[in-house]
Design a protein around this motif. Structure first.
Motif, PDB file in Angstrom:
ATOM      1  N   LEU A  47      12.973  10.419 -14.175  1.00  0.00           N
ATOM      2  CA  LEU A  47      13.682   9.166 -15.162  1.00  0.00           C
ATOM      3  C   LEU A  47      12.663   8.547 -13.939  1.00  0.00           C
ATOM      4  CD1 LEU A  47      13.376   6.740 -17.540  1.00  0.00           C
ATOM      5  CD2 LEU A  47      15.656   6.809 -17.089  1.00  0.00           C
ATOM      6  N   LEU A  48      13.677   8.149 -12.766  1.00  0.00           N
ATOM      7  CA  LEU A  48      13.186   7.496 -11.937  1.00  0.00           C
ATOM      8  C   LEU A  48      12.474   7.375 -10.689  1.00  0.00           C
ATOM      9  CD1 LEU A  48      17.363   7.918  -9.735  1.00  0.00           C
ATOM     10  CD2 LEU A  48      15.899   5.722 -10.677  1.00  0.00           C
ATOM     11  N   LEU A  49      11.924   8.883 -10.744  1.00  0.00           N
ATOM     12  CA  LEU A  49       9.958   9.223 -10.477  1.00  0.00           C
ATOM     13  C   LEU A  49       9.516   8.911 -10.792  1.00  0.00           C
ATOM     14  CD1 LEU A  49      11.315  12.181  -7.874  1.00  0.00           C
ATOM     15  CD2 LEU A  49      11.720  10.028  -7.429  1.00  0.00           C
ATOM     16  N   GLU A  50       9.269   9.056 -12.284  1.00  0.00           N
ATOM     17  CA  GLU A  50       8.353   8.775 -13.385  1.00  0.00           C
ATOM     18  C   GLU A  50       8.140   6.912 -13.357  1.00  0.00           C
ATOM     19  OE1 GLU A  50       6.370   9.748 -17.190  1.00  0.00           O
ATOM     20  OE2 GLU A  50       7.169  10.248 -15.896  1.00  0.00           O
ATOM     21  N   PHE A  51       9.012   6.402 -12.781  1.00  0.00           N
ATOM     22  CA  PHE A  51       8.860   4.901 -12.096  1.00  0.00           C
ATOM     23  C   PHE A  51       8.295   4.802 -11.036  1.00  0.00           C
ATOM     24  CE2 PHE A  51      11.820   4.000 -15.814  1.00  0.00           C
ATOM     25  CZ  PHE A  51      11.462   4.434 -16.938  1.00  0.00           C
ATOM     26  N   VAL A  52       9.183   5.185  -9.918  1.00  0.00           N
ATOM     27  CA  VAL A  52       8.839   4.927  -8.929  1.00  0.00           C
ATOM     28  C   VAL A  52       8.312   5.521  -8.394  1.00  0.00           C
ATOM     29  CG1 VAL A  52      10.190   4.756  -6.516  1.00  0.00           C
ATOM     30  CG2 VAL A  52      10.896   3.447  -8.932  1.00  0.00           C
ATOM     31  N   GLY A  53       7.639   6.957  -8.330  1.00  0.00           N
ATOM     32  CA  GLY A  53       7.477   7.783  -7.313  1.00  0.00           C
ATOM     33  C   GLY A  53       5.694   7.472  -7.606  1.00  0.00           C
ATOM     34  N   PRO A  54       4.778   7.246  -8.599  1.00  0.00           N
ATOM     35  CA  PRO A  54       4.034   6.781  -8.212  1.00  0.00           C
ATOM     36  C   PRO A  54       3.490   5.313  -7.626  1.00  0.00           C
ATOM     37  CG  PRO A  54       3.935   7.463 -10.894  1.00  0.00           C
ATOM     38  CD  PRO A  54       4.931   7.082 -10.104  1.00  0.00           C
ATOM     39  N   ALA A  55       4.302   4.147  -7.914  1.00  0.00           N
ATOM     40  CA  ALA A  55       3.938   3.499  -6.848  1.00  0.00           C
ATOM     41  C   ALA A  55       4.531   4.089  -5.238  1.00  0.00           C
ATOM     42  CB  ALA A  55       5.544   2.059  -7.204  1.00  0.00           C
ATOM     43  N   VAL A  56       5.219   4.363  -4.883  1.00  0.00           N
ATOM     44  CA  VAL A  56       5.545   5.227  -3.674  1.00  0.00           C
ATOM     45  C   VAL A  56       5.112   5.787  -2.845  1.00  0.00           C
ATOM     46  CG1 VAL A  56       6.738   7.082  -1.860  1.00  0.00           C
ATOM     47  CG2 VAL A  56       8.297   5.554  -3.580  1.00  0.00           C
ATOM     48  N   THR A  57       3.782   6.772  -3.573  1.00  0.00           N
ATOM     49  CA  THR A  57       2.421   7.004  -3.681  1.00  0.00           C
ATOM     50  C   THR A  57       1.421   5.964  -3.135  1.00  0.00           C
ATOM     51  OG1 THR A  57       3.145   9.090  -4.502  1.00  0.00           O
ATOM     52  CG2 THR A  57       0.946   8.889  -3.532  1.00  0.00           C
ATOM     53  N   GLN A  58       1.118   5.254  -3.770  1.00  0.00           N
ATOM     54  CA  GLN A  58       0.097   4.562  -3.674  1.00  0.00           C
ATOM     55  C   GLN A  58       0.429   3.679  -2.869  1.00  0.00           C
ATOM     56  OE1 GLN A  58       0.724   0.171  -6.300  1.00  0.00           O
ATOM     57  NE2 GLN A  58      -1.120   0.266  -7.230  1.00  0.00           N
ATOM     58  N   ARG A  59       1.855   3.119  -2.708  1.00  0.00           N
ATOM     59  CA  ARG A  59       1.877   2.107  -1.162  1.00  0.00           C
ATOM     60  C   ARG A  59       1.842   2.825  -0.024  1.00  0.00           C
ATOM     61  NH1 ARG A  59       2.119  -0.904  -4.971  1.00  0.00           N
ATOM     62  NH2 ARG A  59       3.796  -2.731  -5.039  1.00  0.00           N
ATOM     63  N   ALA A  60       2.017   4.437  -0.028  1.00  0.00           N
ATOM     64  CA  ALA A  60       1.503   4.668   1.024  1.00  0.00           C
ATOM     65  C   ALA A  60       0.189   5.552   1.560  1.00  0.00           C
ATOM     66  CB  ALA A  60       2.907   6.682   0.637  1.00  0.00           C
ATOM     67  N   LEU A  61      -0.389   5.119   1.041  1.00  0.00           N
ATOM     68  CA  LEU A  61      -1.709   5.586   1.019  1.00  0.00           C
ATOM     69  C   LEU A  61      -2.469   3.823   1.146  1.00  0.00           C
ATOM     70  CD1 LEU A  61      -2.639   7.665  -2.029  1.00  0.00           C
ATOM     71  CD2 LEU A  61      -2.718   8.147   0.538  1.00  0.00           C
ATOM     72  N   ARG A  62      -2.100   3.442   1.107  1.00  0.00           N
ATOM     73  CA  ARG A  62      -2.162   1.235   0.931  1.00  0.00           C
ATOM     74  C   ARG A  62      -2.299   1.295   2.742  1.00  0.00           C
ATOM     75  NH1 ARG A  62      -3.493  -2.871  -2.278  1.00  0.00           N
ATOM     76  NH2 ARG A  62      -3.652  -1.803  -4.321  1.00  0.00           N
ATOM     77  N   ARG A  63      -0.875   1.953   3.082  1.00  0.00           N
ATOM     78  CA  ARG A  63      -0.258   1.659   4.398  1.00  0.00           C
ATOM     79  C   ARG A  63      -1.245   2.510   5.076  1.00  0.00           C
ATOM     80  NH1 ARG A  63       3.083  -1.920   6.158  1.00  0.00           N
ATOM     81  NH2 ARG A  63       4.266  -0.859   8.216  1.00  0.00           N
ATOM     82  N   ALA A  64      -1.871   3.895   5.055  1.00  0.00           N
ATOM     83  CA  ALA A  64      -2.868   4.521   5.656  1.00  0.00           C
ATOM     84  C   ALA A  64      -3.902   4.055   5.660  1.00  0.00           C
ATOM     85  CB  ALA A  64      -1.994   5.863   5.161  1.00  0.00           C
ATOM     86  N   GLY A  65      -4.442   2.939   5.005  1.00  0.00           N
ATOM     87  CA  GLY A  65      -5.714   2.727   4.824  1.00  0.00           C
ATOM     88  C   GLY A  65      -6.433   3.183   4.612  1.00  0.00           C
ATOM     89  N   GLU A  66      -6.069   3.726   3.163  1.00  0.00           N
ATOM     90  CA  GLU A  66      -7.409   4.903   2.590  1.00  0.00           C
ATOM     91  C   GLU A  66      -7.988   4.500   0.673  1.00  0.00           C
ATOM     92  OE1 GLU A  66      -6.274   8.907   3.177  1.00  0.00           O
ATOM     93  OE2 GLU A  66      -6.217   9.155   5.552  1.00  0.00           O
ATOM     94  N   CYS A  67      -7.052   3.084   0.927  1.00  0.00           N
ATOM     95  CA  CYS A  67      -7.606   2.714  -0.837  1.00  0.00           C
ATOM     96  C   CYS A  67      -8.536   1.997  -0.705  1.00  0.00           C
ATOM     97  CB  CYS A  67      -6.121   1.661  -1.147  1.00  0.00           C
ATOM     98  SG  CYS A  67      -5.374   3.411  -1.439  1.00  0.00           S
ATOM     99  N   ARG A  68      -9.549   2.429  -1.084  1.00  0.00           N
ATOM    100  CA  ARG A  68     -10.996   1.354  -1.383  1.00  0.00           C
ATOM    101  C   ARG A  68     -10.828  -0.062  -2.254  1.00  0.00           C
ATOM    102  NH1 ARG A  68     -16.123   5.095  -2.465  1.00  0.00           N
ATOM    103  NH2 ARG A  68     -15.979   7.551  -1.072  1.00  0.00           N
ATOM    104  N   ASP A  69     -10.044  -0.254  -2.558  1.00  0.00           N
ATOM    105  CA  ASP A  69      -9.910  -1.312  -3.346  1.00  0.00           C
ATOM    106  C   ASP A  69      -9.251  -2.154  -2.498  1.00  0.00           C
ATOM    107  OD1 ASP A  69      -7.382  -0.464  -3.493  1.00  0.00           O
ATOM    108  OD2 ASP A  69      -6.256  -1.270  -4.794  1.00  0.00           O
ATOM    109  N   MET A  70      -8.786  -1.857  -1.566  1.00  0.00           N
ATOM    110  CA  MET A  70      -7.692  -3.254  -0.867  1.00  0.00           C
ATOM    111  C   MET A  70      -9.131  -3.735  -0.167  1.00  0.00           C
ATOM    112  SD  MET A  70      -5.122  -0.831   1.010  1.00  0.00           S
ATOM    113  CE  MET A  70      -5.203  -1.896   2.888  1.00  0.00           C
ATOM    114  N   GLU A  71     -10.212  -2.515  -0.027  1.00  0.00           N
ATOM    115  CA  GLU A  71     -11.934  -3.032   0.769  1.00  0.00           C
ATOM    116  C   GLU A  71     -12.360  -4.628  -0.321  1.00  0.00           C
ATOM    117  OE1 GLU A  71     -14.459   0.184   1.885  1.00  0.00           O
ATOM    118  OE2 GLU A  71     -12.453   1.105   3.364  1.00  0.00           O
TER     119      GLU A  71
END
Length: 397
Positions: A371-395
Motif C-alpha cells: 500500500l505504501l509503495l502503491e502511492f509513494v513508489g511511482p512518485a519516487v521514480t518520477q522524481r528520480a528521473l526528473r532529477r536525472a534530467g531525463e523527462c521531456r515534459d520538463m523541457e
C-alpha cells in the motif's frame, strides 16, 4: 421487481462508475499535484475497497481481475520489448549490479523478517517478493513523462532482472511450501520449475510466431499495435487456463519480439487509448485488494522493510555505478527509481490461489508495504528521473 439500489449494485454498472471516478481523480489530481496518475488511481481503488455495500464493485470480482491481467500483460510486453539483451552482454557490470542488489535485498529482508519474529516461510516469501521492481509502475511513469537517457535505460534493465529473479525465487519458495504441505514431489516441481519453463517457452513461441505472421500479412507499421494487443490478450488467457505465469510469458513475448526486428512506432507506445484505459483498471483494481486491517497489522515491519529495501538498492547500484560506466549520482538516482513494487507483487500472489492458499492474507507486512509503495513508489521514480534530467515534459514546461 428489483429495487433501484439492487439494480445499481451490479458489477456491470459498478466498474464503469469506478473507472470514471478513478480517471477523473487521476486527471485533476495530476494537474494539481503533478503526482503520477497511477498513484491517484490506486488511491481511489483503496478508498473504494473500504466502502463495502456501495454501488462500486467488490474485491475479487472476475471482471476486474481479467482487466488487470490483460493490462499488465500489455505493459509487460512493452517492457520486455524495451530490453536489449545485447547491452547486458556488452556491459556485464550492469547484470552484476542487478544480481548484487537483488541478492542483497533478499538477504536483508529475510534477516529483518526473522528478527521481527516472522516464520521461515513468511520471511522467505517477503524476501523473494521484495527483490522485485514493478514493471507496470516503471513503464507508466517512463511513458507518461516521456523519459529517455542513461538512468531510464538502466532502470528498465535492472527492473527486468529484478522481476525474473523474483519470479524464480518466489516459485522455488512456493514449490518448497507445496512439498512441505503435501509431501508430493511432483506437485512441488509442477508449481515452480515447470511453470517457469512452460511460461517462458509459451511467450517465446508467441514472440517468434507473431513477427512471422505480420511479415506474411504485409507492412507491420499499420497493424502491429492491434495484432500484438490481440496476441497478448490471447497469451494471458492461455496462461490462466493452464495455470502458468502470465507475467513471465508476456515478458518473454516482448523480449523475443524485439529481437525479431519488429519495430513499434512512437504512436504505439502504451498501446494507445486501449492501454490508457486498461491502466486505470489495473492500478485501481490492485489497490482494491489491500484491506485496511491487513495494512494496520503489518505496518511496523512494512515501514522497516520499505526503508531497508530502498537503502540496499541505492547502495548496491551506486557502488557499481562507476564500474558499469555511469556516475555515482546517476547510480543513486537509478537505485531510487527502483522503488515501485506493488502491482507486480499483488498479481504474482493472486496466481498462487489455485494452490489453495491466500498468501496475501498471511503476509500482513507485505500488504502494508504494498500500500505504501502503491502511492509513494511511482512518485519516487518520477522524481528520480526528473532529477536525472531525463523527462521531456520538463523541457516543455
Amino acid at each position: 421487481m428489483e429495487s433501484f439500489e439492487q439494480l445499481f449494485v451490479t458489477t456491470e454498472l459498478g466498474w464503469p462508475l469506478l473507472l470514471a471516478l478513478a480517471w477523473v481523480v487521476g486527471e485533476i489530481g495530476h494537474r494539481w499535484t503533478t503526482l503520477p496518475r497511477i498513484s491517484l488511481y490506486a488511491l481511489v481503488g483503496f478508498v473504494c475497497a473500504q466502502l463495502r455495500g456501495t454501488l462500486l464493485p467488490t474485491v475479487g470480482d472476475n471482471t476486474g481481475m481479467l482487466l488487470a491481467n490483460i493490462s499488465f500483460g500489455l505493459i509487460l510486453f512493452e517492457f520486455g520489448y524495451r530490453i536489449n539483451l545485447r547491452w547486458l552482454r556488452t556491459n556485464p557490470w550492469l547484470g552484476a549490479t542487478g544480481l548484487l542488489e537483488a541478492t542483497a535485498t533478499f538477504l536483508v529482508v529475510y534477516a529483518l523478517a526473522r528478527a521481527w519474529g516472522a516464520p521461515t516461510l513468511t520471511a522467505l516469501l517477503l524476501a523473494a517478493l521484495s527483490m522485485s521492481t514493478s514493471p507496470a509502475a516503471v513503464m507508466r511513469v517512463v511513458n507518461e513523462q516521456r523519459c529517455s537517457g542513461q538512468v531510464t535505460e538502466r532502470l528498465l534493465h535492472l527492473a527486468a532482472l529484478n522481476c525474473v529473479l523474483s519470479v524464480f525465487v518466489f516459485k522455488v519458495v512456493v514449490g518448497f511450501w507445496a512439498f512441505e504441505s503435501s509431501g508430493n514431489v511432483w506437485h512441488a516441481v509442477s508449481s515452480s520449475a515447470l511453470v517457469l519453463v512452460a511460461s517462458a517457452l509459451l511467450g517465446s513461441v508467441f514472440g517468434l510466431g507473431m513477427p512471422a505472421l505480420l511479415r506474411h500479412l504485409g507492412p507491420a507499421s499499420r497493424d502491429s499495435t492491434v495484432a500484438f494487443a490481440v496476441a497478448v490478450i490471447l497469451l494471458v488467457g492461455i496462461t490462466h487456463a493452464f495455470k502458468l505465469s502470465p507475467l513471465l510469458a508476456a515478458l518473454a513475448f516482448g523480449l523475443v519480439a524485439r529481437h525479431r526486428r519488429i519495430v513499434l512506432t512512437q504512436t504505439q507506445r502504451n498501446f494507445g487509448a486501449l492501454g490508457e484505459l486498461l491502466a486505470v483498471a489495473l492500478f485501481t483494481y490492485t489497490a482494491m485488494t489491500l484491506e485496511w486491517r491487513r495494512v494496520v497489522a503489518g505496518l511496523g515491519l512494512a515501514l522497516a522493510l520499505v526503508v531497508l529495501r530502498s537503502l540496499v538498492k541505492v547502495v548496491c547500484v551506486t557502488a557499481l555505478a562507476r564500474a558499469s560506466g555511469s556516475s555515482w549520482r546517476k547510480g543513486a538516482l537509478t537505485g531510487l527509481a527502483l522503488t515501485p513494487i506493488s502491482v507486480f507483487v499483488i498479481l504474482l500472489l493472486d496466481q498462487t490461489r489455485y494452490l489453495g492458499i491466500d498468501l496475501l492474507d498471511q503476509l500482513a507486512p507485505l500488504a502494508a508495504a504494498t500500500l505504501l509503495l502503491e502511492f509513494v513508489g511511482p512518485a519516487v521514480t518520477q522524481r528520480a528521473l526528473r532529477r536525472a534530467g531525463e523527462c521531456r515534459d520538463m523541457e516543455e514546461a
